[in-house]
Design an enzyme around this catalytic site. Structure first.
Site, mmCIF file in Angstrom:
data_model
loop_
_atom_site.group_PDB
_atom_site.id
_atom_site.type_symbol
_atom_site.label_atom_id
_atom_site.label_comp_id
_atom_site.label_asym_id
_atom_site.label_seq_id
_atom_site.Cartn_x
_atom_site.Cartn_y
_atom_site.Cartn_z
ATOM 1 N N GLU A 1 18.830 18.196 -5.377
ATOM 2 C CA GLU A 1 19.442 17.027 -4.721
ATOM 3 C C GLU A 1 20.727 16.283 -5.115
ATOM 4 O O GLU A 1 20.912 16.908 -6.393
ATOM 5 C CB GLU A 1 18.169 16.016 -4.104
ATOM 6 C CG GLU A 1 17.347 16.390 -3.513
ATOM 7 C CD GLU A 1 16.368 15.311 -2.872
ATOM 8 O OE1 GLU A 1 16.527 14.382 -2.991
ATOM 9 O OE2 GLU A 1 15.835 15.606 -2.009
ATOM 10 N N SER B 1 1.046 -1.441 -0.079
ATOM 11 C CA SER B 1 0.328 0.040 -0.119
ATOM 12 C C SER B 1 0.808 0.879 0.147
ATOM 13 O O SER B 1 0.408 2.334 0.847
ATOM 14 C CB SER B 1 -0.813 -0.333 1.302
ATOM 15 O OG SER B 1 -0.505 0.069 1.914
ATOM 16 N N ARG C 1 20.071 4.455 -8.076
ATOM 17 C CA ARG C 1 19.128 5.581 -7.965
ATOM 18 C C ARG C 1 19.271 6.589 -7.794
ATOM 19 O O ARG C 1 19.989 6.889 -6.272
ATOM 20 C CB ARG C 1 17.804 5.162 -7.131
ATOM 21 C CG ARG C 1 16.742 5.462 -7.189
ATOM 22 C CD ARG C 1 15.596 5.145 -6.356
ATOM 23 N NE ARG C 1 15.507 5.170 -5.229
ATOM 24 C CZ ARG C 1 15.791 6.258 -3.868
ATOM 25 N NH1 ARG C 1 15.751 7.583 -4.548
ATOM 26 N NH2 ARG C 1 15.878 6.325 -2.595
ATOM 27 N N LYS D 1 -0.008 -6.057 4.896
ATOM 28 C CA LYS D 1 0.499 -6.367 6.248
ATOM 29 C C LYS D 1 0.482 -6.064 7.234
ATOM 30 O O LYS D 1 0.573 -6.226 8.757
ATOM 31 C CB LYS D 1 1.615 -7.351 6.452
ATOM 32 C CG LYS D 1 2.969 -6.222 5.898
ATOM 33 C CD LYS D 1 3.917 -7.653 5.861
ATOM 34 C CE LYS D 1 5.508 -6.371 5.104
ATOM 35 N NZ LYS D 1 6.940 -7.311 5.580
ATOM 36 N N HIS E 1 19.327 1.768 2.478
ATOM 37 C CA HIS E 1 18.158 3.409 2.185
ATOM 38 C C HIS E 1 17.337 2.441 0.739
ATOM 39 O O HIS E 1 15.767 2.422 1.195
ATOM 40 C CB HIS E 1 18.633 4.343 1.838
ATOM 41 C CG HIS E 1 17.514 5.148 1.897
ATOM 42 N ND1 HIS E 1 16.974 5.552 2.417
ATOM 43 C CD2 HIS E 1 17.305 5.981 0.903
ATOM 44 C CE1 HIS E 1 16.048 6.582 2.358
ATOM 45 N NE2 HIS E 1 16.337 6.553 0.615
ATOM 46 N N HIS F 1 21.815 5.112 2.162
ATOM 47 C CA HIS F 1 21.880 6.279 2.127
ATOM 48 C C HIS F 1 22.920 7.083 2.652
ATOM 49 O O HIS F 1 23.378 6.924 3.791
ATOM 50 C CB HIS F 1 20.597 6.942 2.693
ATOM 51 C CG HIS F 1 20.547 8.219 2.167
ATOM 52 N ND1 HIS F 1 21.072 9.686 3.245
ATOM 53 C CD2 HIS F 1 18.604 8.919 1.907
ATOM 54 C CE1 HIS F 1 20.579 10.793 2.221
ATOM 55 N NE2 HIS F 1 19.320 10.120 1.793
ATOM 56 N N ARG G 1 24.289 9.876 -4.823
ATOM 57 C CA ARG G 1 24.450 9.162 -3.373
ATOM 58 C C ARG G 1 25.323 7.739 -3.390
ATOM 59 O O ARG G 1 26.308 7.440 -1.975
ATOM 60 C CB ARG G 1 23.229 8.073 -3.643
ATOM 61 C CG ARG G 1 22.874 8.256 -1.924
ATOM 62 C CD ARG G 1 21.160 8.173 -1.785
ATOM 63 N NE ARG G 1 20.361 9.259 -2.335
ATOM 64 C CZ ARG G 1 18.978 9.238 -1.756
ATOM 65 N NH1 ARG G 1 18.237 7.860 -1.918
ATOM 66 N NH2 ARG G 1 18.371 10.530 -1.996
HETATM 67 C C1 SIN Z 1 16.289 11.590 0.607
HETATM 68 O O1 SIN Z 1 15.644 13.126 0.750
HETATM 69 O O2 SIN Z 1 17.557 12.797 1.187
HETATM 70 C C2 SIN Z 1 15.747 10.668 0.505
HETATM 71 C C3 SIN Z 1 15.233 10.358 -0.609
HETATM 72 C C4 SIN Z 1 15.238 9.966 -1.193
HETATM 73 O O3 SIN Z 1 15.655 8.423 -0.968
HETATM 74 O O4 SIN Z 1 15.335 9.454 -3.111
#
Ligand code: SIN
Length: 555
Positions: free
Chosen positions: A125, A16, A374, A45, A339, A240, A280
C-alpha cells in the site's frame, strides 16, 4: 436489558473495536474454568460488533514476509509517513511487536488470505517500500478482525453493555474511577472501575464527507478533554484519497490496496498527476490541488488494468456492482474523505494516560506511532499492539503512567505554553453561516459542513476563523448541562473535539503531514513539536527521539 454492574469493576473498556476488544479478551477470564479472573466490562453505544474496525479494508501492516522485509524497514516507512512527528520509541514497539500480535490473532481464530502454498498473502500500500499488509476476504480485513475478537469476547466472562453511552469520566482522589453513562434505557448510571480504557475510536463524523460510521464522534477524546487529560496531534485528521464520490455516507472506500495492485489516479482530463504509492497525505493534497485547478469535485481511479479485480477484491467489486460501476470498464469517481484521527489522548508506551487509572488505545489514543500522518494499515496494528500491551500492564499490576513515549515530556513538565490562538478573532475568508441550528440533527449537520468547509484537506487562518465562528453557534445550541440522550451527547463531543482541532490547526502555522495550510505551504522546523491540549490550554511538547524537535517559545 443488561443491569449496571454491581460494585466496582476491575476494568471497564469503552468501545468494542480492535483496540478495546484486544484488551478485553486478554483481561477477562474464559467463560468456563476455575479462574474467576478480573471483573471486566465492555461498554459500547451500539452492538458489540458495530465499530469502525469492521469497516477497515486494506489490512494489518507487519513485517511477516521474510528476507525482503524487516521491522527496521517498517519503522523507516512509518517514520517517513509521519512527517517528523512520530515517536521513534513507540514506533519501535509497534513494528517489533506487530508480527507476534498478528500470530496471536490468528491463534484466536482470525482467518487471513493465503497464497496457494499456504503462506500469508501480503499486499503493498501507499508509503510502504514493500508488500507487508496482511488482509482478509480481499479487502474486508476489519470485518474478519472484528468477527474474531467479538467471538472471543462473547466466549469470555466479560460483561457486555450494549447500547450504553459513556457521558463523562468519573474521577476520585486524582484517579479515574469509571464513567457516568446513559444505560440502554437512557437512565443516568455510574459504572465504577479501578481501570478505565478509552477505546472509542475516531472522529470522522466531524466532517460531512467521511469513510467513518455514524458512531465515530470522538467520544473518548472529548471525555478526556473535559476531564483535563492531555490530548495531542488532533489537527492531523487524515483524509483518505480514494473514497468513492457517491452520495452514500459513510463514503464507500476504494482501498489503498487497489493502488498497491496497480490502479492509477487520473485527473479530470484523464492524466496521471501523482505517485500512486506516495503516503496518503501527499496524494490527498495533490488531489485537492488538482480538483481546485480543474474546477472538479472528483477525480478518477483507473483500475481497468487489474484483470483479477473481482477475485482479489470481492467486497469492493460487489459494492461497485450495486451502484452500477464495472471496474473492468469504468474509471471510478473519487474524492478525499475524512478517514482517521492521527492524534488523540496522550499515552505512555503501555497505553497509560496522564490520569492514573485511565488508559487509551487505538484511534482514541496518541501513542506517537502515527505522527502527522498515519502509514496505511498501521491502524489495526496499533489497536492490536497497544490494546494488548495495556492489558498486560494492568495484569502485571501497572497502575500509573510512566515517563515513556510521547507522555514523557508532559509528565516531566517539559512543555512550553503555546499562547492564545492567533487568528481566532481575525478576519474570515468567507461568509459565516447564520442559520440558528434548530435541533440536534441539524446542528450536527451544520457542524460537519462547517469543518468540511473550514478545516478540510487544505486550511487557512481565514477558513479556520470562519469555522470557529460557525462552531460557536452550534456550541450555543448544545449548552453545557448533562446530555439528555445519546444524540445530544455525541453532538457535545463533536463540538468539544472540533474546538480542539480548530485551535490546534490554527496554532500550527505550517504544512506538515495531514495538516495543510494554504497560508503556510511549507513545513517549518520550529513546528517540529506536538500541540498538547489540556486544562491549562495549549502547550508545545518535543516530538521525541533523537531527531525530534524542541519547541521554541513563541514559535
Ligand atoms: C484502505 O484499505 O485503504 C484503508 C486502510 C487504512 O486506513 O489503513
Amino acid at each position: 436489558m443488561t443491569p449496571a454492574p454491581a460494585g466496582v469493576l476491575d476494568v471497564l473498556v469503552l468501545g468494542s473495536g480492535v483496540a478495546g476488544l484486544s484488551a478485553a479478551v486478554r483481561l477477562a477470564a474464559p467463560l468456563t474454568g476455575p479462574d474467576p479472573g478480573l471483573r471486566v466490562g465492555v461498554l459500547t453505544k451500539a452492538e458489540l460488533s458495530q465499530s469502525a474496525t469492521r469497516w477497515a479494508q486494506g489490512g494489518v501492516a507487519a513485517a511477516l514476509g521474510g528476507d525482503e522485509d524487516s521491522t527496521d524497514l517498517h519503522l523507516a516507512d512509518t517514520l517517513a509517513a509521519g512527517a517528523g512527528l512520530c515517536d521513534p520509541e513507540a514506533v519501535r514497539v509497534l513494528v517489533d511487536e506487530g508480527p507476534g500480535r498478528v500470530h496471536e490473532l490468528i491463534a484466536l481464530g482470525a482467518v487471513f488470505d493465503r497464497q496457494p502454498g499456504g503462506a500469508l498473502d501480503l499486499a503493498r500500500e501507499g508509503g510502504h517500500s514493500t508488500a507487508r499488509v496482511v488482509h482478509a476476504g480481499g479487502a474486508a480485513t476489519g470485518a474478519e478482525v472484528e468477527r474474531a475478537l467479538v467471538d472471543a469476547t462473547r466466549a469470555s466472562a466479560a460483561a457486555v453493555l450494549e447500547g450504553w453511552f459513556a457521558v463523562d469520566l468519573l474521577t476520585d482522589g486524582g484517579r479515574c474511577a469509571g464513567v457516568v453513562a446513559l444505560d440502554a434505557a437512557g437512565r443516568t448510571v455510574e459504572v465504577r472501575a479501578r481501570h478505565t480504557v478509552l477505546a472509542t475510536g475516531g472522529a470522522g463524523q466531524l466532517f460531512a464527507v467521511t469513510t467513518n460510521p455514524p458512531e465515530a464522534t470522538g467520544d473518548g477524546v472529548a471525555m478526556a478533554l473535559r476531564a483535563g487529560v492531555p490530548v495531542a496531534d488532533i489537527e492531523f485528521m487524515q483524509f483518505h484519497p480514494t473514497a468513492l464520490h457517491h452520495p452514500a455516507m459513510p463514503r464507500p472506500l476504494l482501498s489503498e490496496a487497489l493502488r498497491g495492485h496497480g490502479a492509477l489516479l487520473r485527473d479530470a482530463r484523464g492524466e496521471r498527476f501523482v505517485d500512486e504509492l506516495a503516503p496518503r497525505d501527499v496524494v490527498s493534497r495533490a488531489m485537492a490541488g488538482r480538483m481546485q485547478e480543474q474546477g472538479a469535485d472528483s477525480l478518477w481511479l483507473d483500475a481497468t488494468g487489474l484483470d483479477d479485480f473481482g477475485a482479489r477484491f470481492p467486497t469492493i467489486a460487489a459494492s461497485l456492482a450495486a451502484i452500477g460501476l464495472d471496474p473492468a470498464g469504468d474509471w471510478l469517481p473519487i474524492a478525499p474523505a475524512a478517514h482517521y484521527l492521527s492524534g488523540g489522548v496522550l499515552t505512555d508506551l503501555w497505553g497509560a494516560t496522564a490520569l492514573p487509572g485511565l488508559w487509551a488505545a487505538g484511534e482514541t489514543a496518541c501513542t506517537g506511532v502515527h505522527g502527522a500522518n498515519r502509514l496505511a494499515s498501521n491502524s489495526l496494528l496499533e489497536g492490536m499492539v497497544f490494546g494488548a500491551r495495556l492489558s498486560e500492564c494492568i495484569l502485571a499490576g501497572g497502575d500509573a503512567p510512566t515517563a515513556t513515549g510521547v507522555l514523557a515530556p508532559v509528565l516531566r513538565g517539559e512543555t512550553v505554553a503555546a499562547g492564545p490562538p492567533t487568528h481566532r478573532a481575525g478576519p474570515t475568508d468567507g461568509a459565516v453561516p447564520e442559520v440558528a441550528p434548530p435541533d440536534v440533527a441539524k446542528a450536527r449537520d451544520l457542524l460537519q459542513r462547517t469543518l468540511t468547509d473550514g478545516a478540510g484537506v487544505v486550511r487557512s487562518a481565514g477558513s479556520l476563523a470562519r469555522a470557529g465562528q460557525a462552531l460557536a453557534a452550534v456550541a450555543a445550541e448544545v449548552g453545557s448541562g448533562p446530555p439528555p440522550d445519546r444524540a445530544t451527547g455525541e453532538l457535545a463531543n463533536l463540538v468539544t473535539v472540533a474546538a480542539g482541532l480548530l485551535q490546534a490547526a490554527d496554532r500550527r502555522e505550517e504544512t506538515r503531514g495531514a495538516h495543510a495550510r494554504s497560508d503556510f505551504p511549507d513545513p517549518s522546523p520550529a513546528w517540529r513539536c506536538r500541540i498538547v491540549l489540556d486544562r491549562a490550554g495549549a502547550s508545545l511538547s518535543p516530538a521525541g527521539g533523537p531527531s525530534g524537535g524542541v519547541p521554541r517559545e513563541g514559535a
